[in-house]
Design a protein around this motif. Structure first.
Motif, PDB file in Angstrom:
ATOM      1  N   TRP A  65       0.811  -1.176   0.157  1.00 27.80           N
ATOM      2  CA  TRP A  65      -0.232   0.185   0.012  1.00 27.80           C
ATOM      3  C   TRP A  65       0.868   1.333   0.036  1.00 27.80           C
ATOM      4  O   TRP A  65       1.998   1.135   0.445  1.00 27.80           O
ATOM      5  CB  TRP A  65      -0.828  -0.102   1.231  1.00 27.80           C
ATOM      6  CG  TRP A  65      -0.050  -0.200   2.501  1.00 27.80           C
ATOM      7  CD1 TRP A  65       0.280   1.020   3.356  1.00 27.80           C
ATOM      8  CD2 TRP A  65       0.230  -1.367   3.183  1.00 27.80           C
ATOM      9  NE1 TRP A  65       0.988   0.365   4.473  1.00 27.80           N
ATOM     10  CE2 TRP A  65       0.759  -0.930   4.607  1.00 27.80           C
ATOM     11  CE3 TRP A  65      -0.116  -2.772   2.838  1.00 27.80           C
ATOM     12  CZ2 TRP A  65       1.259  -1.904   5.505  1.00 27.80           C
ATOM     13  CZ3 TRP A  65       0.121  -3.833   3.997  1.00 27.80           C
ATOM     14  CH2 TRP A  65       0.967  -3.398   4.902  1.00 27.80           C
ATOM     15  N   ASP A  66       0.341   2.273  -0.504  1.00 27.71           N
ATOM     16  CA  ASP A  66       1.097   3.487  -0.394  1.00 27.71           C
ATOM     17  C   ASP A  66       1.246   4.199   1.087  1.00 27.71           C
ATOM     18  O   ASP A  66       0.030   4.152   1.595  1.00 27.71           O
ATOM     19  CB  ASP A  66       0.353   4.594  -1.236  1.00 27.71           C
ATOM     20  CG  ASP A  66       1.266   5.758  -1.714  1.00 27.71           C
ATOM     21  OD1 ASP A  66       1.959   6.342  -0.902  1.00 27.71           O
ATOM     22  OD2 ASP A  66       1.219   6.203  -2.928  1.00 27.71           O
ATOM     23  N   PRO A  67       2.302   4.537   1.437  1.00 23.87           N
ATOM     24  CA  PRO A  67       2.516   5.179   2.606  1.00 23.87           C
ATOM     25  C   PRO A  67       1.373   6.291   2.915  1.00 23.87           C
ATOM     26  O   PRO A  67       0.962   6.659   4.090  1.00 23.87           O
ATOM     27  CB  PRO A  67       3.862   5.601   3.075  1.00 23.87           C
ATOM     28  CG  PRO A  67       4.505   4.463   1.981  1.00 23.87           C
ATOM     29  CD  PRO A  67       3.692   4.369   0.715  1.00 23.87           C
ATOM     30  N   ARG A  68       1.040   7.059   2.181  1.00 20.86           N
ATOM     31  CA  ARG A  68       0.041   8.196   1.848  1.00 20.86           C
ATOM     32  C   ARG A  68      -1.402   7.658   2.333  1.00 20.86           C
ATOM     33  O   ARG A  68      -2.216   8.396   2.761  1.00 20.86           O
ATOM     34  CB  ARG A  68       0.150   8.924   0.818  1.00 20.86           C
ATOM     35  CG  ARG A  68       1.427   9.654   0.326  1.00 20.86           C
ATOM     36  CD  ARG A  68       1.541  10.327  -1.084  1.00 20.86           C
ATOM     37  NE  ARG A  68       1.074   9.254  -2.276  1.00 20.86           N
ATOM     38  CZ  ARG A  68       1.080   9.682  -3.593  1.00 20.86           C
ATOM     39  NH1 ARG A  68       1.132  10.776  -3.988  1.00 20.86           N
ATOM     40  NH2 ARG A  68       0.853   8.523  -4.328  1.00 20.86           N
ATOM     41  N   ASP A  69      -1.379   6.420   2.173  1.00 16.80           N
ATOM     42  CA  ASP A  69      -2.831   5.875   2.497  1.00 16.80           C
ATOM     43  C   ASP A  69      -2.772   5.362   4.120  1.00 16.80           C
ATOM     44  O   ASP A  69      -4.014   4.664   4.277  1.00 16.80           O
ATOM     45  CB  ASP A  69      -3.227   4.830   1.531  1.00 16.80           C
ATOM     46  CG  ASP A  69      -3.520   5.287   0.179  1.00 16.80           C
ATOM     47  OD1 ASP A  69      -3.880   6.491   0.073  1.00 16.80           O
ATOM     48  OD2 ASP A  69      -3.210   4.698  -0.779  1.00 16.80           O
ATOM     49  N   GLN A  70      -1.962   5.360   4.771  1.00 16.82           N
ATOM     50  CA  GLN A  70      -1.949   4.871   6.060  1.00 16.82           C
ATOM     51  C   GLN A  70      -2.500   6.170   7.117  1.00 16.82           C
ATOM     52  O   GLN A  70      -2.316   7.244   6.911  1.00 16.82           O
ATOM     53  CB  GLN A  70      -0.191   4.677   6.515  1.00 16.82           C
ATOM     54  CG  GLN A  70       0.176   3.503   5.886  1.00 16.82           C
ATOM     55  CD  GLN A  70       1.726   3.498   6.239  1.00 16.82           C
ATOM     56  OE1 GLN A  70       2.222   2.393   6.477  1.00 16.82           O
ATOM     57  NE2 GLN A  70       2.224   4.563   6.795  1.00 16.82           N
ATOM     58  N   TYR A  71      -3.276   5.496   7.859  1.00 16.43           N
ATOM     59  CA  TYR A  71      -3.867   6.325   8.910  1.00 16.43           C
ATOM     60  C   TYR A  71      -3.435   5.829  10.535  1.00 16.43           C
ATOM     61  O   TYR A  71      -3.138   4.713  10.552  1.00 16.43           O
ATOM     62  CB  TYR A  71      -5.425   6.435   9.004  1.00 16.43           C
ATOM     63  CG  TYR A  71      -6.081   6.909   7.818  1.00 16.43           C
ATOM     64  CD1 TYR A  71      -6.498   8.018   7.649  1.00 16.43           C
ATOM     65  CD2 TYR A  71      -6.005   6.015   6.470  1.00 16.43           C
ATOM     66  CE1 TYR A  71      -7.242   8.693   6.599  1.00 16.43           C
ATOM     67  CE2 TYR A  71      -6.709   6.570   5.517  1.00 16.43           C
ATOM     68  CZ  TYR A  71      -7.357   7.811   5.207  1.00 16.43           C
ATOM     69  OH  TYR A  71      -8.079   8.054   4.273  1.00 16.43           O
ATOM     70  N   PHE A  72      -3.342   6.882  11.380  1.00 12.41           N
ATOM     71  CA  PHE A  72      -2.894   6.621  12.421  1.00 12.41           C
ATOM     72  C   PHE A  72      -3.828   7.115  13.805  1.00 12.41           C
ATOM     73  O   PHE A  72      -4.144   8.045  13.680  1.00 12.41           O
ATOM     74  CB  PHE A  72      -1.228   6.694  12.946  1.00 12.41           C
ATOM     75  CG  PHE A  72      -0.336   6.303  12.064  1.00 12.41           C
ATOM     76  CD1 PHE A  72       0.141   5.039  12.379  1.00 12.41           C
ATOM     77  CD2 PHE A  72       0.140   6.765  10.896  1.00 12.41           C
ATOM     78  CE1 PHE A  72       1.081   4.467  11.594  1.00 12.41           C
ATOM     79  CE2 PHE A  72       0.920   6.359  10.254  1.00 12.41           C
ATOM     80  CZ  PHE A  72       1.584   5.018  10.522  1.00 12.41           C
ATOM     81  N   PHE A  73      -4.007   5.965  14.430  1.00 10.52           N
ATOM     82  CA  PHE A  73      -5.349   6.376  15.632  1.00 10.52           C
ATOM     83  C   PHE A  73      -4.632   6.225  17.032  1.00 10.52           C
ATOM     84  O   PHE A  73      -3.902   5.069  17.255  1.00 10.52           O
ATOM     85  CB  PHE A  73      -6.355   5.651  15.511  1.00 10.52           C
ATOM     86  CG  PHE A  73      -7.110   5.972  14.039  1.00 10.52           C
ATOM     87  CD1 PHE A  73      -7.812   6.934  14.039  1.00 10.52           C
ATOM     88  CD2 PHE A  73      -6.889   5.134  13.002  1.00 10.52           C
ATOM     89  CE1 PHE A  73      -8.333   7.321  12.654  1.00 10.52           C
ATOM     90  CE2 PHE A  73      -7.565   5.311  11.910  1.00 10.52           C
ATOM     91  CZ  PHE A  73      -8.180   6.438  11.550  1.00 10.52           C
ATOM     92  N   GLU A  74      -4.681   6.898  17.992  1.00  9.36           N
ATOM     93  CA  GLU A  74      -4.393   6.653  19.448  1.00  9.36           C
ATOM     94  C   GLU A  74      -5.155   5.471  19.826  1.00  9.36           C
ATOM     95  O   GLU A  74      -6.273   5.565  19.680  1.00  9.36           O
ATOM     96  CB  GLU A  74      -4.684   7.999  20.087  1.00  9.36           C
ATOM     97  CG  GLU A  74      -3.607   9.094  19.565  1.00  9.36           C
ATOM     98  CD  GLU A  74      -3.836  10.182  20.788  1.00  9.36           C
ATOM     99  OE1 GLU A  74      -4.674  10.033  21.596  1.00  9.36           O
ATOM    100  OE2 GLU A  74      -3.261  11.313  20.308  1.00  9.36           O
ATOM    101  N   ARG A  75      -4.241   4.472  20.232  1.00 12.59           N
ATOM    102  CA  ARG A  75      -4.970   3.218  20.760  1.00 12.59           C
ATOM    103  C   ARG A  75      -6.068   3.363  21.893  1.00 12.59           C
ATOM    104  O   ARG A  75      -6.947   2.712  22.016  1.00 12.59           O
ATOM    105  CB  ARG A  75      -3.787   2.296  21.270  1.00 12.59           C
ATOM    106  CG  ARG A  75      -4.323   0.911  21.426  1.00 12.59           C
ATOM    107  CD  ARG A  75      -3.053  -0.171  21.898  1.00 12.59           C
ATOM    108  NE  ARG A  75      -2.576   0.271  23.126  1.00 12.59           N
ATOM    109  CZ  ARG A  75      -1.490  -0.073  23.627  1.00 12.59           C
ATOM    110  NH1 ARG A  75      -0.756  -0.933  22.829  1.00 12.59           N
ATOM    111  NH2 ARG A  75      -0.938   0.437  24.714  1.00 12.59           N
ATOM    112  N   ASP A  76      -5.689   4.347  22.866  1.00 12.46           N
ATOM    113  CA  ASP A  76      -6.537   4.336  23.925  1.00 12.46           C
ATOM    114  C   ASP A  76      -7.711   5.247  23.712  1.00 12.46           C
ATOM    115  O   ASP A  76      -8.948   5.016  23.874  1.00 12.46           O
ATOM    116  CB  ASP A  76      -5.825   4.958  25.062  1.00 12.46           C
ATOM    117  CG  ASP A  76      -4.494   4.004  25.548  1.00 12.46           C
ATOM    118  OD1 ASP A  76      -4.740   2.554  25.433  1.00 12.46           O
ATOM    119  OD2 ASP A  76      -3.708   4.233  25.953  1.00 12.46           O
ATOM    120  N   SER A  77      -7.524   6.516  23.471  1.00  9.28           N
ATOM    121  CA  SER A  77      -8.636   7.583  22.856  1.00  9.28           C
ATOM    122  C   SER A  77      -9.404   7.081  21.711  1.00  9.28           C
ATOM    123  O   SER A  77     -10.520   7.399  21.451  1.00  9.28           O
ATOM    124  CB  SER A  77      -8.104   8.926  22.898  1.00  9.28           C
ATOM    125  OG  SER A  77      -7.303   9.027  21.820  1.00  9.28           O
ATOM    126  N   GLY A  78      -8.833   6.401  20.655  1.00 10.38           N
ATOM    127  CA  GLY A  78      -9.365   6.371  19.537  1.00 10.38           C
ATOM    128  C   GLY A  78      -9.214   7.653  18.245  1.00 10.38           C
ATOM    129  O   GLY A  78      -9.599   7.249  17.361  1.00 10.38           O
TER     130      GLY A  78
END
Length: 346
Positions: free
Chosen positions: A329-342
């Protein structure tokens, strides 16, 4: 001026809180969708706007008027219910005209208004039939006709398509959207179906546990989800959320050596939409778990390390459970979410 404004709106019954202080501004002429899972407060919010329930706190303004304490009849709105609420003993003509007769509006305008509405909805040849003689789609049009003939600037719809089959729902989505644009109505539409929201709305208000999770146009809700909940709720199949763990090289997908980001002070999850994943020789090693072919595309469930994910691949792919593949996948299509708060990170 907003057509509808909700300010600090709350509704509770004892300790049970259905709506927890929401603020909404709906522009005149917009198609706004209240979206969310069962029990999130969307239908309760619609009933508060309609005046069918009274808020525990907050204010409701329609066209600049404070209508918080006004009965439904004085709010200048129309409403379409999930059940259609047609009178079985009345024909189509009398069902459509029922509201204007109850309000004792001038009789001389009845036939002109009826003709306009029945022509718009394609009901002119059905006016003498009763609801039992109509198909589900025709009954839905009658319910729409009763709302349109009221000439109210605001129309509220509570899951009006849930009783129809899949093909008819698709047709009625197009018809309702075209009708709203043709008449320039301000419409608030409640649904749990993200396909309806994405295909019809100017603005989507995603609710969760009585609060607004995100308020954005459909394209923004898809491309820039504010939280893991929003990311998972929008999209078919939903976004993959993969656990990450630290390594000497950076954050990797749990159980693998594939680095996706630098170390972060906050524990994170990786979000990947299935349609952004492809098979590639230089991809990450994965093992196929299941394969579903849908004609236009194939949904492949695979495992990378300790993480399972779905990939939506165009066309047909002759894969079987246990096959070794590589996914990229393209790194530009990566999303990151905080594990605890979401919440979305970065």
């Amino acid at each position: 001026m907003a057509a509808i404004s909700l300010q600090g709106l709350c509704k509770h019954w004892g300790e049970a809180q259905a709506v927890k202080g929401i603020d909404i501004e709906v522009k005149s002429g917009d198609f706004t969708v209240l979206l969310g899972p069962s029990g999130c407060g969307k239908s309760t919010t619609l009933r508060l706007i309609a005046g069918l329930d009274q808020p525990s706190a907050g204010r409701i303004h329609i066209a600049g008027r404070d209508v918080t304490q006004l009965p439904p009849a004085q709010r200048k709105i129309s409403m379409v219910f999930q059940s259609y609420a047609l009178f079985p003993h009345l024909n189509v003509r009398d069902n459509i005209l029922f509201g204007v007769r109850v309000r004792k509006e001038p009789r001389q305008g009845y036939e002109t208004r009826l003709k306009r509405v029945s022509d718009i909805l394609g009901l002119s040849h059905l006016l003498d039939r009763r609801p039992a003689q109509l198909s589900g789609g025709q009954q839905q049009r009658v319910a729409l006709g009763r709302a349109i003939i009221a000439d109210a600037p605001v129309c509220l719809m509570d899951e009006p398509l849930s009783n129809l089959d899949a093909q008819l729902r698709q047709e009625m989505r197009r018809e309702i959207r075209a009708l709203q644009q043709q008449l320039g109505m301000t419409m608030i539409y409640v649904t749990h179906d993200q396909t309806e929201a994405m295909s019809m709305a100017d603005q989507v208000i995603l609710l969760r546990d009585g609060r607004i999770e995100q308020d954005a146009p459909p394209a923004q809700l898809y491309a820039q989800p504010a939280s893991a909940f929003a990311a998972r709720f929008i999209g078919t199949p939903p976004m993959n959320l993969l656990a990450l763990e630290p390594s000497p090289q950076g954050l990797v997908i749990a159980g693998s050596t594939h680095v996706v980001a630098n170390d972060a002070a906050t524990p994170l999850q990786l979000g990947l939409r299935p349609e952004h994943i492809r098979i590639a020789d230089d991809g990450v090693a994965a093992v196929v778990e299941t394969v579903e072919y849908f004609g236009a595309d194939t949904i492949v469930a695979a495992r990378i390390g300790q993480a399972s994910l779905l990939a939506r691949l165009p066309g047909q792919h002759r894969l079987r459970a246990g096959d070794a593949i590589r996914l990229a996948w393209d790194p530009r299509d990566q999303y990151f979410f905080e594990r605890d708060s979401g919440l979305r990170h970065g």
